[in-house]
Design an enzyme around this catalytic site. Structure first.
Site, short mmCIF file in Angstrom:
data_model
loop_
_atom_site.label_atom_id
_atom_site.label_comp_id
_atom_site.label_asym_id
_atom_site.label_seq_id
_atom_site.Cartn_x
_atom_site.Cartn_y
_atom_site.Cartn_z
N GLN A 51 22.10 8.88 8.44
CA GLN A 51 21.83 8.74 9.99
C GLN A 51 20.52 7.87 10.16
O GLN A 51 20.12 7.68 11.53
CB GLN A 51 20.99 10.22 10.13
CG GLN A 51 22.26 11.46 9.99
CD GLN A 51 21.61 12.84 10.36
OE1 GLN A 51 21.31 13.37 9.20
NE2 GLN A 51 21.65 13.41 11.32
N LEU A 93 20.63 16.03 14.45
CA LEU A 93 19.77 14.98 15.28
C LEU A 93 20.45 13.76 15.67
O LEU A 93 19.82 13.08 16.48
CB LEU A 93 18.94 14.62 13.98
CG LEU A 93 17.78 15.52 13.81
CD1 LEU A 93 16.76 15.12 12.53
CD2 LEU A 93 16.72 15.82 15.05
N HIS A 134 27.04 20.17 5.80
CA HIS A 134 26.75 19.29 7.02
C HIS A 134 26.20 17.77 6.43
O HIS A 134 26.92 16.82 6.91
CB HIS A 134 25.88 20.00 7.96
CG HIS A 134 25.55 19.31 9.18
ND1 HIS A 134 25.86 19.69 10.20
CD2 HIS A 134 24.74 18.21 9.36
CE1 HIS A 134 25.35 18.72 11.26
NE2 HIS A 134 24.78 17.85 10.64
C1 QAP Z 1 21.96 20.17 10.52
O1 QAP Z 1 20.52 19.81 12.17
C2 QAP Z 1 22.39 21.57 10.65
O2 QAP Z 1 20.45 18.72 19.24
C3 QAP Z 1 20.52 19.78 10.70
O3 QAP Z 1 18.02 18.12 20.52
C4 QAP Z 1 22.24 22.32 11.62
O4 QAP Z 1 18.33 19.53 12.16
C5 QAP Z 1 22.63 22.57 9.52
C6 QAP Z 1 18.13 18.85 16.24
C7 QAP Z 1 22.58 23.71 12.18
C8 QAP Z 1 22.99 23.48 9.56
C9 QAP Z 1 23.13 24.19 10.76
C10 QAP Z 1 19.45 18.99 17.18
C11 QAP Z 1 17.07 18.63 16.68
C12 QAP Z 1 18.19 19.30 14.87
C13 QAP Z 1 19.25 18.82 18.38
C14 QAP Z 1 19.23 19.50 12.70
C15 QAP Z 1 18.02 18.39 19.21
C16 QAP Z 1 16.95 18.21 18.25
C17 QAP Z 1 19.44 19.40 14.14
CO CO Z 2 23.62 16.20 11.14
#
Ligand code: QAP
Ligand code: CO
Length: 173
Positions: A51, A93, A134
């Site tokens: 990423q 993210l 993920h």
């Molecule tokens: C992956 O995701 C994940 O849309 C990590 O506007 C997510 O940190 C694993 C984020 C859910 C398991 C369950 C997303 C921040 C953060 C957004 C994240 C945003 C701001 C995502």
């Molecule tokens: Co991700």
């Protein structure tokens, strides 16, 4: 310390397959620090090196509220996964503002190196299991929305491209 630039879907670099880390050295430890800082300031709960446009198998995760339980997974491998599955509403993210339910194994056994090059092996379930699956997907060039039906995936792709066009227009105005 540095905040790294996060790639956004549909950037083609998100689909590169990351190479294993040959040696956990100071360069990798610096990458881990920068990735953690980038994840914390976002804020997010997980970040894969892919990423931030580094195509090596490094993941950072912190599920705590206080941002004081950093997990570092280098060359992570899923040794086994349960047959039973769980559905979780995931975000990313690299796909800001999009949240969709994804079905994954509920329990996994994981092997990885830590930032000292020590092997760790453990079982994960719940949110940690979701997050590890993920993030390993990212290292394999896969973004979570590719795990949805092709209909849903294509709809989201169109929506994201439209959002991006609108944002670009705003900056020209
Ligand atoms: C992956 O995701 C994940 O849309 C990590 O506007 C997510 O940190 C694993 C984020 C859910 C398991 C369950 C997303 C921040 C953060 C957004 C994240 C945003 C701001 C995502
Ligand atoms: Co991700």
């Amino acid at each position: 310390m540095a905040i790294l630039n996060i790639l956004h879907y549909p950037d083609p670099r998100l689909h590169k397959v990351a190479k294993p880390v040959a040696q956990v050295d100071d360069r990798i430890r610096q990458l881990v620090k920068d990735m953690a800082e980038t994840m914390y300031q976002a804020p997010g709960i997980g970040l894969a090196a892919t990423q931030v446009d580094v195509h090596e198998r490094v993941v950072v995760i912190d599920l705590s509220e206080e941002q004081n339980e950093l997990r570092v997974l280098i060359n992570p491998e899923i040794l086994s996964r349960s047959d039973d599955t769980q559905v979780y509403e995931e975000g990313c993210l690299s796909v800001p503002g999009i949240y969709e339910e994804v079905k994954r194994a509920s329990e996994i056994r994981v092997k990885a190196l830590d930032e000292n090059g020590q092997t760790q092996e453990f079982d994960a379930d719940g949110l940690l299991a979701v997050c590890i699956q993920h993030e390993i997907d990212h290292l394999d060039g896969k973004v979570f929305i590719q795990r949805l039906s092709s209909l849903k995936h294509n709809r989201l792709r169109t929506k994201i491209l439209k959002q991006r066009r609108e944002k670009q227009l705003e900056t020209v105005e």
